[in-house]
Design a protein around this motif. Structure first.
Motif, PDB file in Angstrom:
ATOM      1  N   LYS A  18       0.832  -1.193   0.000  1.00  0.00           N
ATOM      2  CA  LYS A  18       0.000   0.000   0.000  1.00  0.00           C
ATOM      3  C   LYS A  18       0.875   1.254   0.000  1.00  0.00           C
ATOM      4  O   LYS A  18       2.060   1.166   0.371  1.00  0.00           O
ATOM      5  CB  LYS A  18      -0.955  -0.016   1.202  1.00  0.00           C
ATOM      6  CG  LYS A  18      -0.228  -0.158   2.567  1.00  0.00           C
ATOM      7  CD  LYS A  18       0.401   1.128   3.011  1.00  0.00           C
ATOM      8  CE  LYS A  18       1.564   0.953   3.901  1.00  0.00           C
ATOM      9  NZ  LYS A  18       2.351   2.185   4.067  1.00  0.00           N
ATOM     10  N   PRO A  19       0.368   2.415  -0.418  1.00  0.00           N
ATOM     11  CA  PRO A  19      -0.833   2.564  -1.230  1.00  0.00           C
ATOM     12  C   PRO A  19      -0.555   2.032  -2.633  1.00  0.00           C
ATOM     13  O   PRO A  19       0.567   2.134  -3.127  1.00  0.00           O
ATOM     14  CB  PRO A  19      -1.061   4.075  -1.234  1.00  0.00           C
ATOM     15  CG  PRO A  19       0.310   4.659  -1.114  1.00  0.00           C
ATOM     16  CD  PRO A  19       1.073   3.703  -0.224  1.00  0.00           C
ATOM     17  N   ILE A  20      -1.557   1.490  -3.261  1.00  0.00           N
ATOM     18  CA  ILE A  20      -1.316   0.761  -4.504  1.00  0.00           C
ATOM     19  C   ILE A  20      -0.912   1.666  -5.649  1.00  0.00           C
ATOM     20  O   ILE A  20      -0.352   1.210  -6.645  1.00  0.00           O
ATOM     21  CB  ILE A  20      -2.557  -0.071  -4.874  1.00  0.00           C
ATOM     22  CG1 ILE A  20      -2.136  -1.258  -5.750  1.00  0.00           C
ATOM     23  CG2 ILE A  20      -3.630   0.809  -5.559  1.00  0.00           C
ATOM     24  CD1 ILE A  20      -3.115  -2.377  -5.800  1.00  0.00           C
ATOM     25  N   ALA A  21      -1.146   2.982  -5.521  1.00  0.00           N
ATOM     26  CA  ALA A  21      -0.848   3.909  -6.614  1.00  0.00           C
ATOM     27  C   ALA A  21      -0.602   5.302  -6.049  1.00  0.00           C
ATOM     28  O   ALA A  21      -0.684   5.527  -4.834  1.00  0.00           O
ATOM     29  CB  ALA A  21      -2.011   3.940  -7.605  1.00  0.00           C
ATOM     30  N   LEU A  22      -0.321   6.242  -6.952  1.00  0.00           N
ATOM     31  CA  LEU A  22      -0.152   7.638  -6.543  1.00  0.00           C
ATOM     32  C   LEU A  22      -1.481   8.369  -6.478  1.00  0.00           C
ATOM     33  O   LEU A  22      -1.604   9.383  -5.786  1.00  0.00           O
ATOM     34  CB  LEU A  22       0.801   8.358  -7.501  1.00  0.00           C
ATOM     35  CG  LEU A  22       2.252   7.879  -7.473  1.00  0.00           C
ATOM     36  CD1 LEU A  22       3.073   8.648  -8.499  1.00  0.00           C
ATOM     37  CD2 LEU A  22       2.860   8.031  -6.079  1.00  0.00           C
ATOM     38  N   ASP A  23      -2.470   7.890  -7.213  1.00  0.00           N
ATOM     39  CA  ASP A  23      -3.814   8.474  -7.167  1.00  0.00           C
ATOM     40  C   ASP A  23      -4.806   7.490  -7.775  1.00  0.00           C
ATOM     41  O   ASP A  23      -4.420   6.428  -8.282  1.00  0.00           O
ATOM     42  CB  ASP A  23      -3.868   9.838  -7.891  1.00  0.00           C
ATOM     43  CG  ASP A  23      -3.400   9.777  -9.333  1.00  0.00           C
ATOM     44  OD1 ASP A  23      -3.720   8.792 -10.037  1.00  0.00           O
ATOM     45  OD2 ASP A  23      -2.707  10.712  -9.773  1.00  0.00           O
ATOM     46  N   GLY A  24      -6.073   7.863  -7.733  1.00  0.00           N
ATOM     47  CA  GLY A  24      -7.116   6.969  -8.216  1.00  0.00           C
ATOM     48  C   GLY A  24      -7.038   6.687  -9.697  1.00  0.00           C
ATOM     49  O   GLY A  24      -7.339   5.575 -10.151  1.00  0.00           O
ATOM     50  N   ASP A  25      -6.636   7.686 -10.488  1.00  0.00           N
ATOM     51  CA  ASP A  25      -6.534   7.480 -11.935  1.00  0.00           C
ATOM     52  C   ASP A  25      -5.451   6.463 -12.273  1.00  0.00           C
ATOM     53  O   ASP A  25      -5.641   5.608 -13.143  1.00  0.00           O
ATOM     54  CB  ASP A  25      -6.248   8.807 -12.643  1.00  0.00           C
ATOM     55  CG  ASP A  25      -7.443   9.751 -12.637  1.00  0.00           C
ATOM     56  OD1 ASP A  25      -8.579   9.271 -12.422  1.00  0.00           O
ATOM     57  OD2 ASP A  25      -7.237  10.960 -12.846  1.00  0.00           O
ATOM     58  N   GLU A  26      -4.313   6.555 -11.595  1.00  0.00           N
ATOM     59  CA  GLU A  26      -3.261   5.578 -11.854  1.00  0.00           C
ATOM     60  C   GLU A  26      -3.706   4.195 -11.393  1.00  0.00           C
ATOM     61  O   GLU A  26      -3.469   3.195 -12.078  1.00  0.00           O
ATOM     62  CB  GLU A  26      -1.967   5.974 -11.149  1.00  0.00           C
ATOM     63  CG  GLU A  26      -0.815   5.042 -11.526  1.00  0.00           C
ATOM     64  CD  GLU A  26       0.457   5.293 -10.738  1.00  0.00           C
ATOM     65  OE1 GLU A  26       1.539   5.135 -11.322  1.00  0.00           O
ATOM     66  OE2 GLU A  26       0.364   5.608  -9.533  1.00  0.00           O
ATOM     67  N   MET A  67      -3.811  -7.931  -5.274  1.00  0.00           N
ATOM     68  CA  MET A  67      -4.373  -7.523  -3.992  1.00  0.00           C
ATOM     69  C   MET A  67      -3.446  -6.521  -3.313  1.00  0.00           C
ATOM     70  O   MET A  67      -2.223  -6.702  -3.306  1.00  0.00           O
ATOM     71  CB  MET A  67      -4.585  -8.735  -3.080  1.00  0.00           C
ATOM     72  CG  MET A  67      -5.360  -8.403  -1.802  1.00  0.00           C
ATOM     73  SD  MET A  67      -5.821  -9.874  -0.824  1.00  0.00           S
ATOM     74  CE  MET A  67      -4.267 -10.202   0.038  1.00  0.00           C
ATOM     75  N   GLU A  68      -4.034  -5.459  -2.758  1.00  0.00           N
ATOM     76  CA  GLU A  68      -3.274  -4.480  -2.005  1.00  0.00           C
ATOM     77  C   GLU A  68      -2.960  -5.058  -0.626  1.00  0.00           C
ATOM     78  O   GLU A  68      -3.821  -5.643   0.025  1.00  0.00           O
ATOM     79  CB  GLU A  68      -4.087  -3.194  -1.873  1.00  0.00           C
ATOM     80  CG  GLU A  68      -3.301  -1.994  -1.406  1.00  0.00           C
ATOM     81  CD  GLU A  68      -4.094  -0.696  -1.525  1.00  0.00           C
ATOM     82  OE1 GLU A  68      -3.476   0.368  -1.407  1.00  0.00           O
ATOM     83  OE2 GLU A  68      -5.336  -0.759  -1.731  1.00  0.00           O
ATOM     84  N   ALA A  69      -1.717  -4.861  -0.181  1.00  0.00           N
ATOM     85  CA  ALA A  69      -1.224  -5.571   0.999  1.00  0.00           C
ATOM     86  C   ALA A  69      -1.588  -4.877   2.315  1.00  0.00           C
ATOM     87  O   ALA A  69      -0.713  -4.439   3.065  1.00  0.00           O
ATOM     88  CB  ALA A  69       0.284  -5.754   0.900  1.00  0.00           C
TER      89      ALA A  69
END
Length: 340
Positions: A99-107, A121-123
């Protein structure tokens, strides 16, 4: 236990992996840590020797090309989570991504293109800990009455300007690093998602990262969650679930000691002092080990994936909304429509 062990590869020699996750995965049933990669072969070989991992690679790409590896654990820096998770799934691997799985929701939404037969799966290991599962049983049984408020604090002190958690360009800061945990906690215990959020953020004058963030999340019907996270503060953590009848407290909700007991405290608020508390001890366990075993069962088809890319995308959208609120100084709505 699975009939055939899943073979895992560790993508990088990141500190969280070396000190916490990989040693736990080495103990897990139904899986084998078969390889580790670093951009420096000597570093990978040193880590492999220290941990007892059979193979070491001097590049991430070499690990992804190994046909024996089925599952990748991705603890790379935040800005590399999505790119290398996509590369891993393109190489036919399943991915447990930090986590976090990305830098933002769009990515994060780029992960919707992952083939259906690849699991990502996000850890959030906390959801595998028996203390969280027992706490949700208590909530669902109605022992708290109607759950109205999820309240949390999570802080640590890291003033190092060279630490990656203090680098804004790669996703550093309190909200990204640890604020994601109270967000997951609220969603987990309400079994719902916030409709809107509002926040107050203090940024480090040199780093630019948020060093103290407080957020209020509105779940509708009078239910709300509030939390504060900080990166230059005395280390502390706590999680309270307040209902109409009782309050449930998790004393070490996020960094539960590996191989150590934890306790839940249930309080009806009628008297003062320890006499008001019902204490339940949760036996010793390792939440990272349990997470690895869960994901291995998913890969073997023995269990459904409990939290997929849709869940991870939504968590990032909530973080996005909290940052938007910092700029607008107003309530920001959360888009909760995600197709997994």
């Amino acid at each position: 236990m699975t009939t055939k062990k899943t073979k895992w590869g560790i993508l990088s020699t990141a500190r969280i992996g070396m000190e916490k996750v990989v040693p736990a995965l080495m103990k897990a049933q139904g899986m084998e840590v078969a390889a580790i990669a670093s951009r420096d072969l000597a570093g990978a070989e040193s880590a492999a020797k220290r941990l007892g991992i059979p193979k070491a690679y001097g590049s991430y790409e070499e690990l992804l090309a190994d046909p024996e590896i089925e599952v990748i654990y991705n603890p790379l820096p935040n800005h590399m989570h999505v790119p290398y998770t996509l590369k891993a799934t393109e190489a036919g691997k399943h991915v447990l991504c930090e986590k976090p799985i990305a830098l933002d929701g769009d990515e994060a939404a780029l992960l919707l293109d992952v083939p259906e037969d690849r699991f990502v799966m996000e850890a959030f290991m906390v959801r595998c800990h028996p203390q969280w599962q027992r706490a949700r049983e208590i909530v669902e049984a109605g022992e708290l009455g109607d759950l109205l408020l999820v309240q949390s604090v999570f802080t640590y002190n890291n003033p190092d300007p060279d630490n990656i958690r203090n680098k804004l360009s790669v996703g550093g800061g309190a909200l990204m690093d640890i604020g994601c945990y109270p967000i997951v906690a609220a969603r987990y215990f309400f079994d719902n998602d916030p409709k809107r959020v509002i926040s107050l953020v203090d940024r480090h004058p040199d780093f630019g990262t948020d060093r103290l963030t407080t957020a209020l999340m509105d779940f509708g019907n009078g239910k709300r969650a509030e939390f504060s996270v900080a990166t230059q503060s005395v280390p502390y953590q706590r999680l309270n679930l307040l209902g109409t009848k009782k309050r449930l407290e998790l004393l070490i909700p996020y960094n539960a000691p590996q191989g150590g007991e934890v306790v839940l405290r249930l309080d009806d608020g009628k008297t003062l002092g320890d006499g008001a508390l019902e204490i339940e001890t949760i036996p010793a366990c390792d939440q990272y080990q349990l997470q690895g075993e869960l994901f291995s069962r998913v890969v073997r088809g023995e269990e459904e994936l409990p939290y997929g890319t849709g869940d991870a995308i939504l968590n990032m959208r909530i973080i996005d909304a909290i940052f938007r609120s910092e700029a607008t100084e107003a309530w920001e709505t959360v888009n909760t429509t995600v197709s997994d």
